[in-house]
Design a protein around this motif. Structure first.
Motif, PDB file in Angstrom:
ATOM      1  N   ALA A 216       0.845  -1.194   0.000  1.00 21.56           N
ATOM      2  CA  ALA A 216       0.000   0.000   0.000  1.00 21.56           C
ATOM      3  C   ALA A 216       0.881   1.244   0.000  1.00 21.56           C
ATOM      4  O   ALA A 216       1.881   1.313   0.714  1.00 21.56           O
ATOM      5  N   GLY A 217       0.510   2.210  -0.832  1.00 23.19           N
ATOM      6  CA  GLY A 217       1.257   3.447  -0.919  1.00 23.19           C
ATOM      7  C   GLY A 217       2.342   3.460  -1.974  1.00 23.19           C
ATOM      8  O   GLY A 217       2.918   4.516  -2.264  1.00 23.19           O
ATOM      9  N   GLU A 218       2.642   2.293  -2.567  1.00 21.86           N
ATOM     10  CA  GLU A 218       3.676   2.236  -3.595  1.00 21.86           C
ATOM     11  C   GLU A 218       3.091   2.546  -4.971  1.00 21.86           C
ATOM     12  O   GLU A 218       1.874   2.444  -5.194  1.00 21.86           O
ATOM     13  N   SER A 219       3.970   2.892  -5.898  1.00 17.21           N
ATOM     14  CA  SER A 219       3.555   3.187  -7.273  1.00 17.21           C
ATOM     15  C   SER A 219       3.829   1.989  -8.166  1.00 17.21           C
ATOM     16  O   SER A 219       4.747   1.208  -7.923  1.00 17.21           O
ATOM     17  N   LEU A 220       3.005   1.851  -9.221  1.00 18.12           N
ATOM     18  CA  LEU A 220       3.096   0.699 -10.116  1.00 18.12           C
ATOM     19  C   LEU A 220       2.977   1.149 -11.563  1.00 18.12           C
ATOM     20  O   LEU A 220       2.068   1.902 -11.925  1.00 18.12           O
ATOM     21  N   LEU A 221       3.886   0.657 -12.395  1.00 19.76           N
ATOM     22  CA  LEU A 221       3.811   0.819 -13.847  1.00 19.76           C
ATOM     23  C   LEU A 221       3.559  -0.549 -14.455  1.00 19.76           C
ATOM     24  O   LEU A 221       4.274  -1.511 -14.169  1.00 19.76           O
ATOM     25  N   VAL A 222       2.538  -0.637 -15.316  1.00 17.05           N
ATOM     26  CA  VAL A 222       2.240  -1.878 -16.025  1.00 17.05           C
ATOM     27  C   VAL A 222       2.638  -1.699 -17.482  1.00 17.05           C
ATOM     28  O   VAL A 222       2.054  -0.872 -18.194  1.00 17.05           O
ATOM     29  N   ARG A 223       3.621  -2.440 -17.903  1.00 10.67           N
ATOM     30  CA  ARG A 223       4.124  -2.359 -19.284  1.00 10.67           C
ATOM     31  C   ARG A 223       3.373  -3.379 -20.132  1.00 10.67           C
ATOM     32  O   ARG A 223       3.412  -4.570 -19.867  1.00 10.67           O
TER      33      ARG A 223
ATOM     34  N   GLY B 115      -4.020  -1.055  -2.595  1.00 13.23           N
ATOM     35  CA  GLY B 115      -3.599   0.204  -1.987  1.00 13.23           C
ATOM     36  C   GLY B 115      -2.515   0.953  -2.726  1.00 13.23           C
ATOM     37  O   GLY B 115      -1.925   1.886  -2.160  1.00 13.23           O
ATOM     38  N   ALA B 116      -2.247   0.592  -3.997  1.00 13.04           N
ATOM     39  CA  ALA B 116      -1.242   1.336  -4.762  1.00 13.04           C
ATOM     40  C   ALA B 116      -1.650   2.800  -4.876  1.00 13.04           C
ATOM     41  O   ALA B 116      -2.824   3.122  -5.083  1.00 13.04           O
ATOM     42  N   SER B 117      -0.691   3.704  -4.752  1.00 13.87           N
ATOM     43  CA  SER B 117      -1.003   5.135  -4.708  1.00 13.87           C
ATOM     44  C   SER B 117      -0.899   5.810  -6.073  1.00 13.87           C
ATOM     45  O   SER B 117      -1.498   6.868  -6.300  1.00 13.87           O
ATOM     46  N   ARG B 118      -0.148   5.228  -6.973  1.00 11.72           N
ATOM     47  CA  ARG B 118       0.064   5.798  -8.308  1.00 11.72           C
ATOM     48  C   ARG B 118       0.156   4.637  -9.295  1.00 11.72           C
ATOM     49  O   ARG B 118       0.988   3.752  -9.148  1.00 11.72           O
ATOM     50  N   ILE B 119      -0.721   4.639 -10.287  1.00 10.16           N
ATOM     51  CA  ILE B 119      -0.795   3.518 -11.220  1.00 10.16           C
ATOM     52  C   ILE B 119      -0.703   4.059 -12.634  1.00 10.16           C
ATOM     53  O   ILE B 119      -1.408   4.997 -13.008  1.00 10.16           O
ATOM     54  N   ALA B 120       0.171   3.465 -13.417  1.00 10.39           N
ATOM     55  CA  ALA B 120       0.344   3.882 -14.803  1.00 10.39           C
ATOM     56  C   ALA B 120       0.359   2.656 -15.706  1.00 10.39           C
ATOM     57  O   ALA B 120       0.714   1.550 -15.280  1.00 10.39           O
TER      58      ALA B 120
ATOM     59  N   ALA C  25      10.897   9.867 -16.695  1.00 11.26           N
ATOM     60  CA  ALA C  25      11.823  10.746 -15.969  1.00 11.26           C
ATOM     61  C   ALA C  25      11.316  12.179 -15.898  1.00 11.26           C
ATOM     62  O   ALA C  25      11.649  12.913 -14.957  1.00 11.26           O
ATOM     63  N   GLN C  26      10.512  12.578 -16.864  1.00 10.59           N
ATOM     64  CA  GLN C  26      10.012  13.950 -16.907  1.00 10.59           C
ATOM     65  C   GLN C  26       8.754  14.154 -16.067  1.00 10.59           C
ATOM     66  O   GLN C  26       8.318  15.289 -15.879  1.00 10.59           O
ATOM     67  N   THR C  27       8.156  13.080 -15.539  1.00 15.53           N
ATOM     68  CA  THR C  27       6.969  13.223 -14.700  1.00 15.53           C
ATOM     69  C   THR C  27       7.368  13.769 -13.335  1.00 15.53           C
ATOM     70  O   THR C  27       8.501  13.582 -12.887  1.00 15.53           O
ATOM     71  N   PRO C  28       6.448  14.448 -12.646  1.00 13.71           N
ATOM     72  CA  PRO C  28       6.784  15.037 -11.346  1.00 13.71           C
ATOM     73  C   PRO C  28       7.305  14.030 -10.324  1.00 13.71           C
ATOM     74  O   PRO C  28       8.168  14.365  -9.513  1.00 13.71           O
ATOM     75  N   LYS C  29       6.804  12.780 -10.380  1.00 16.40           N
ATOM     76  CA  LYS C  29       7.189  11.790  -9.379  1.00 16.40           C
ATOM     77  C   LYS C  29       8.269  10.833  -9.878  1.00 16.40           C
ATOM     78  O   LYS C  29       8.746   9.985  -9.110  1.00 16.40           O
ATOM     79  N   GLY C  30       8.657  10.943 -11.125  1.00 10.71           N
ATOM     80  CA  GLY C  30       9.759  10.127 -11.635  1.00 10.71           C
ATOM     81  C   GLY C  30       9.448   8.651 -11.697  1.00 10.71           C
ATOM     82  O   GLY C  30       8.331   8.241 -12.033  1.00 10.71           O
ATOM     83  N   GLY C  31      10.464   7.824 -11.397  1.00 16.94           N
ATOM     84  CA  GLY C  31      10.353   6.380 -11.555  1.00 16.94           C
ATOM     85  C   GLY C  31       9.375   5.724 -10.602  1.00 16.94           C
ATOM     86  O   GLY C  31       8.926   6.309  -9.608  1.00 16.94           O
ATOM     87  N   PHE C  32       9.067   4.459 -10.895  1.00 20.58           N
ATOM     88  CA  PHE C  32       8.045   3.714 -10.161  1.00 20.58           C
ATOM     89  C   PHE C  32       8.678   2.716  -9.193  1.00 20.58           C
ATOM     90  O   PHE C  32       9.732   2.132  -9.473  1.00 20.58           O
ATOM     91  N   ASP C  33       7.988   2.524  -8.060  1.00 23.71           N
ATOM     92  CA  ASP C  33       8.469   1.556  -7.074  1.00 23.71           C
ATOM     93  C   ASP C  33       8.451   0.137  -7.648  1.00 23.71           C
ATOM     94  O   ASP C  33       9.363  -0.655  -7.395  1.00 23.71           O
ATOM     95  N   LYS C  34       7.411  -0.186  -8.384  1.00 19.83           N
ATOM     96  CA  LYS C  34       7.250  -1.521  -8.928  1.00 19.83           C
ATOM     97  C   LYS C  34       6.832  -1.420 -10.405  1.00 19.83           C
ATOM     98  O   LYS C  34       6.023  -0.555 -10.771  1.00 19.83           O
ATOM     99  N   VAL C  35       7.381  -2.309 -11.217  1.00 20.48           N
ATOM    100  CA  VAL C  35       7.050  -2.350 -12.645  1.00 20.48           C
ATOM    101  C   VAL C  35       6.679  -3.785 -13.016  1.00 20.48           C
ATOM    102  O   VAL C  35       7.460  -4.716 -12.787  1.00 20.48           O
ATOM    103  N   LEU C  36       5.485  -3.953 -13.566  1.00 21.58           N
ATOM    104  CA  LEU C  36       5.051  -5.249 -14.067  1.00 21.58           C
ATOM    105  C   LEU C  36       5.307  -5.281 -15.573  1.00 21.58           C
ATOM    106  O   LEU C  36       4.666  -4.555 -16.336  1.00 21.58           O
ATOM    107  N   GLU C  37       6.247  -6.104 -15.989  1.00 23.37           N
ATOM    108  CA  GLU C  37       6.676  -6.177 -17.384  1.00 23.37           C
ATOM    109  C   GLU C  37       5.943  -7.318 -18.089  1.00 23.37           C
ATOM    110  O   GLU C  37       6.219  -8.492 -17.854  1.00 23.37           O
TER     111      GLU C  37
END
Length: 337
Positions: A154-161, A179-184, A216-228
């Motif tokens: 909970a509270g971590e960010s996630l990028l789904v590729r 509980g992910a806080s930022r999802i892309a 890298a150009q987003t305000p929060k930068g990289g993601f805590d977790k990335v699902l590839e």
């Protein structure tokens, strides 16, 4: 349940090859061996693993073979009548993996025999067969990737590729319940941006192979977790999208590449970024909170994009698989009973 017939319809894959090797035949109904249970199949989800097996990328599978690695169905009988009956005749259950469609005949049929220990009872629900049939393998893979693979907190960010796949769309929604806080999510097709946002994406990246500069150009930068989910084709770039002490979990190979050429850990792995893989398995099928997932789907917290087919349309299903999958979980409904 009605009396058991002597034969059943099944899609038999006689050899590896194109979609035309999938043939609908009438064959004898299997008899459960010791430790197995015979299921009358109600429906099953379609998975890329079955396409790869049919194409010849599963060297341990012997042909002819009925493929199909998951299904829902009703208990018919057990292989050893002296054993205590865990679930009475007619009980609706789900199963996946456990050698289904690989070491033992799979789910592209009206009946199948599976390990009696590898079934889970479907809780009382108003969900139709088509939706229930979509859940076992897709949710095992999604939950396993996020929880066992990425250890998403909970509270971590996630990028789904590769987020427009059925796994990707469900992963973003399930991540929200965790509980992910930022999802892309990423997509190659800008027209699918709204699809990703409707499935819970706060940010969408149009993916032409490299998105690290955009991240890298987003305000929060990289993601805590990335699902590839694309696989080796975008793995290096996904590592560059990951925050310090973050983790990339490679689960899919939608990009079609199984291997990463000329991988150099010291240069390709950013400092203090971790990488792992998730290949699924029966352990996570039994560990995942299946009843809660069914409830989340029934109450609309997780929405499953579906395309429904019949057993005799299996060649068309594999044609769609080979063309990309269409942004929905494809299911085959065999029986509503």
């Amino acid at each position: 349940m009605a009396p058991l017939p002597k034969t059943m319809r099944a899609v038999v894959c006689a050899e590896t090859g194109g979609i035309d090797v999938l043939k609908l035949q009438n064959i004898p109904i299997p008899t459960p061996a010791h430790g197995q249970v015979l299921l009358k199949i109600m429906g099953f989800g379609i998975n890329r693993a079955e396409m790869y097996t049919r194409q010849g990328h599963s060297p341990t599978v012997k042909f002819p073979r009925i493929v199909g690695i998951e299904c829902i169905g009703r208990v018919v009988t057990y292989g050893d009548s002296t054993e205590p009956v865990a679930h009475p005749t007619g009980t609706r259950v789900a199963t996946c993996m456990g050698g289904l469609g690989r070491e033992i005949p799979g789910s592209y049929a009206e009946y199948t025999c599976v390990d009696a220990k590898n079934i889970r009872v479907i809780p009382p629900t108003s969900l139709p067969v088509s939706v229930l049939a979509s859940l076992p393998e897709m949710m095992q893979t999604t939950w396993g990737s996020l929880v066992s693979g990425l250890d998403l907190q909970a509270g971590e960010s996630l990028l789904v590729r590769g987020a427009t796949s059925s796994i990707g769309l469900c992963a973003m929604q399930l991540a929200r319940t965790l509980g992910a806080s930022r999802i892309a999510g990423t997509t190659r097709n800008a027209a699918r941006e709204q699809m990703l946002r409707d499935s819970g994406a706060d940010e969408v990246f149009i993916d032409h192979g490299e998105i690290a500069a955009q991240v890298a150009q987003t305000p929060k930068g990289g993601f805590d977790k990335v699902l590839e989910l694309n696989g080796a084709t975008s793995l290096r770039d996904s590592l560059s999208c990951t925050a310090t002490k973050g983790t990339v979990c490679m689960t899919g190979i939608q990009g079609g590449s199984w291997e990463l050429d000329h991988f150099s850990p010291m240069s390709d792995l950013p400092n203090r970024v971790r990488i792992c893989a998730y290949g699924g398995g029966t352990e996570d099928f039994h560990k995942m909170p299946f009843d809660q997932i069914v409830k989340d789907v029934e109450e609309g917290r997780v929405k499953i994009p579906l395309k429904q087919f019949k057993l005799d349309e299996i060649q068309e299903v594999h044609r769609i698989l080979e063309s990309g999958g269409g942004g929905a979980k494809m299911v085959v409904v065999v029986s509503d009973e």
